[in-house]
Write a protein that holds these residues in place. Structure first.
Motif, PDB file in Angstrom:
ATOM      1  N   SER B 125       0.776  -1.131   0.629  1.00 27.98           N
ATOM      2  CA  SER B 125       0.393  -0.027   0.444  1.00 27.98           C
ATOM      3  C   SER B 125       0.729   1.637   0.121  1.00 27.98           C
ATOM      4  O   SER B 125       0.809   2.248  -0.220  1.00 27.98           O
ATOM      5  CB  SER B 125      -0.832  -0.228   1.584  1.00 27.98           C
ATOM      6  N   GLN B 157      -8.246   5.737   2.905  1.00 29.13           N
ATOM      7  CA  GLN B 157      -7.210   6.251   3.462  1.00 29.13           C
ATOM      8  C   GLN B 157      -6.245   6.951   2.398  1.00 29.13           C
ATOM      9  O   GLN B 157      -6.451   6.440   1.170  1.00 29.13           O
ATOM     10  CB  GLN B 157      -5.784   5.454   3.792  1.00 29.13           C
ATOM     11  N   ILE B 160      -3.066   5.908   0.280  1.00 27.31           N
ATOM     12  CA  ILE B 160      -3.104   4.997  -0.187  1.00 27.31           C
ATOM     13  C   ILE B 160      -4.242   5.314  -1.400  1.00 27.31           C
ATOM     14  O   ILE B 160      -3.436   4.365  -2.603  1.00 27.31           O
ATOM     15  CB  ILE B 160      -3.690   3.370   0.306  1.00 27.31           C
ATOM     16  N   ASN B 278      -9.109   3.140   9.954  1.00 25.86           N
ATOM     17  CA  ASN B 278      -8.415   4.777   9.299  1.00 25.86           C
ATOM     18  C   ASN B 278      -8.352   5.982  10.376  1.00 25.86           C
ATOM     19  O   ASN B 278      -8.611   6.994  10.456  1.00 25.86           O
ATOM     20  CB  ASN B 278      -9.414   4.917   9.188  1.00 25.86           C
ATOM     21  N   THR B 283       0.817   5.425   7.210  1.00 24.58           N
ATOM     22  CA  THR B 283       0.887   4.569   6.586  1.00 24.58           C
ATOM     23  C   THR B 283       1.917   3.135   6.511  1.00 24.58           C
ATOM     24  O   THR B 283       1.692   2.134   6.294  1.00 24.58           O
ATOM     25  CB  THR B 283      -0.908   4.236   5.258  1.00 24.58           C
ATOM     26  N   THR B 284       2.904   4.187   6.791  1.00 26.66           N
ATOM     27  CA  THR B 284       3.950   3.932   6.034  1.00 26.66           C
ATOM     28  C   THR B 284       5.451   4.367   7.308  1.00 26.66           C
ATOM     29  O   THR B 284       4.365   5.215   8.391  1.00 26.66           O
ATOM     30  CB  THR B 284       4.072   3.553   4.572  1.00 26.66           C
TER      31      THR B 284
END
Lengths: 109, 474
Positions: B125, B157, B160, B278, B283-284
């Motif tokens: 993602s 997200q 993403i 969420n 996200t990373t």
């Protein structure tokens, strides 16, 4: 939102990968209660369809998928967002601080 | 397409993976959990000379190394006398798809092309998807990217969604799924069906692709400043970034350079939870990957992970979401560089660490990433606000992942938290016990573990003994 699509239109479809009861035990309960779903975009293969119809598509790499038509000419929904007050003053304050530092440096000289 | 039952496919995972990666991992195993890591990297990886050639042919690498003079001066002004290290930034956003992931993808996709695979698949993602799609475009290979994008209500997200858009714009088929680790199961289904190459993040060629990053930092610093950096700060998630960079630095003889990992602290949020999915703004580059992959690298999609962060990590720090958003604004308005927030995780840590280092020392922040709709502070914070997360200014230590993001009011408030590596090492040994189901390990296995987490064999034995004692007490 466009409700009908014809052959060759760029569309988004939905398909289900796993029903809740097919999901493994080790995942959190709140996730396990929901299905594992997927969405993919492609060019519609069938002649005509409406939102909610089962259709087949061919993707950008010419693979076929079957699923439920959920959007015709899908739009990108992410944006740059709203103005965030907590961010807005960061730059100006820091630049003022740097200018103040440069002024102090000049005074010393 | 027929969807097979989950357990049937998972039972075939080793066989599917072997065909899709083209590596016989058993060749490198020595005894039990032990394997010859260096042999795997040499035989299954590519030499640094080959990698440089591969990357030059697809315009990857040789990115600018920029001294952040305004941020550096500001840091010195707010530090005790004599403190405030210089900060340099390796602008990896200048790679074709906008992140250092191009280095990894370049070698993986070259490998796929060389071995006649008709296409490549990656389950990611993150920025890696666009990197693989971009390289696949250059080699005219088909590309498929699987992403975990939505919660069960279909809310995506923003970060993403942007990455999905980017992969599609580069010609990839993008399958976007709802939250769940069964992405790996569907990935196996796709590999089996397509016969495509698994452009995994964790293969030896993928990791060796990052070595040029470390080499470039060392070589250019030596040329410009006649020395190697004191510290290289690396955003840590799956461990490949840190592993590859450290290996590259060592190959360039920067043996004294300390390699420090940095992650965004998302403690308390479960990565497989539909509810928590969420509620995070990153996200990373966060602890949701960083800690699990440090303590059990072989959780990867391939049987033996080439990314082994505890082998190389000298230190590990955590920063808050608010601190990284603040840093992103700083970089834009003080240095004129608009870059994505996740890629500024290590810059954020650098600002905090620089204040404790001597002013003649040098820190290199090893990456940046591109910025766009969905992956910029205003987009990510708007999303947070829409999901009931409180966003305010104040003391960033009040940040509560999933509930509250606190943007610092002053640079002095950025305070990276040091992670106790001895605790991570203990967890690593614990994971070995759990995954094997045994508490007795051979001399060779103990030697391997000691090398894998950089401690003495006696320490491994002591950790195993305390686990045994714990079990006996039960």
């Amino acid at each position: 939102m466009k409700k009908n699509a014809k052959q060759g239109d760029w569309v988004k479809i939905h398909f289900r990968i796993l029903e809740p009861h097919d999901r493994p035990d080790h995942i959190p309960e709140e996730t396990r209660k929901t299905p594992l779903d997927a969405y993919v975009n492609g060019f519609m293969s069938v002649e005509e369809a409406q939102l909610g119809d089962r259709v087949s598509i061919r993707t950008l790499i010419d693979r076929e998928y079957k699923g439920t038509l959920v959007e015709v000419f899908p739009a990108h929904t992410h944006s740059f967002g709203k103005a965030i007050p907590a961010l807005l003053e960061i730059g100006p304050k820091l630049r003022a601080k740097i200018r103040e530092g440069a002024d102090d440096h000049r005074k010393v000289q | 397409m027929t969807i097979e039952k989950y357990n049937d496919v998972m039972a075939r995972k080793n066989e599917i993976m072997k065909k899709a990666v083209g590596i016989d991992y058993d060749r490198f195993r020595t005894e039990g959990i032990a394997f010859d890591y260096e042999q795997m990297m040499q035989e299954a990886g590519y030499s640094i000379e080959e990698i440089i050639k591969i990357q030059m042919s697809t315009s990857v690498g040789n990115t600018p190394l920029i001294e952040l003079k305004n941020i550096g001066n500001l840091v010195r002004r707010i530090s005790p006398k004599g403190k405030g290290a210089r900060i340099f930034l390796k602008d990896e956003a200048c790679n074709p798809s906008g992140s250092f992931k191009d280095r990894r993808a370049s070698v993986s996709v070259f490998h796929a092309h060389k071995h006649g695979f008709p296409g490549v698949v990656a389950a990611t993602s993150g920025n890696y998807g666009a990197a693989v799609a971009s390289q696949a475009a250059k080699y005219n290979l088909k590309c498929m990217i699987l992403q975990e994008t939505f919660d069960s209500k279909g809310v995506g997200q923003p970060e993403i969604l942007e990455k999905g858009r980017s992969c599609e714009a580069l010609g990839a088929e993008v399958v976007q799924m709802t939250v769940g680790p069964e992405l790996f199961y569907y990935f196996l289904v796709c590999l089996e069906e397509t016969g495509f190459f698994n452009a995994s993040l964790y293969t030896p060629f993928g990791i060796s692709g990052i070595e040029t990053l470390g080499m470039e930092i060392a070589t250019e610093m030596k040329l410009r400043e006649n020395r190697y950096p004191d510290v290289v700060l690396v955003t840590h998630a799956g461990g490949g970034n840190l592993t590859g960079t450290a290996r590259g630095l060592r190959k360039a003889h920067a043996d004294g350079t300390r390699v420090i990992g940095a992650s965004v602290d998302l403690h308390g949020l479960h990565m497989a939870s539909d509810v928590d999915f969420n509620r995070k703004s990153f996200t990373t580059g966060h602890t949701g990957f960083g800690i699990p992959f440090a303590v059990f690298p072989d959780r990867s999609d391939v049987p033996l992970n080439a990314a082994r962060p505890l082998r190389y990590m000298d230190d590990y720090y955590l920063v808050t979401q608010g601190e990284v958003f603040y840093t992103t604004e700083m970089l834009a308005q003080l240095e004129g560089l608009q870059r994505g927030p996740a890629g500024n995780t290590s810059l954020c840590a650098a600002i905090g660490l620089a204040r404790k280092m001597e002013k003649n020392q040098i820190i290199v922040v090893q990456e940046t990433e591109y910025t766009s709709a969905g992956k910029c502070p205003s987009a990510q914070l708007s999303f947070a606000l829409d999901h009931g997360i409180r966003v305010d200014c104040g003391d960033p230590s009040m940040d509560e992942p999933g509930n509250r993001i606190v943007i610092p009011e002053r640079t002095e408030q950025i305070a990276p938290k040091k992670v106790d590596l001895t605790k991570l090492r203990a967890s690593y040994v614990n994971q070995m016990v759990k995954s094997t189901g045994r508490v007795d390990f051979s001399h060779e296995e103990i030697r391997f573990m000691a090398e894998d987490i950089r401690c003495h064999s006696d320490e491994i034995k002591r950790l195993i003994q305390s686990i045994k004692n714990g079990l006996n007490d039960q």
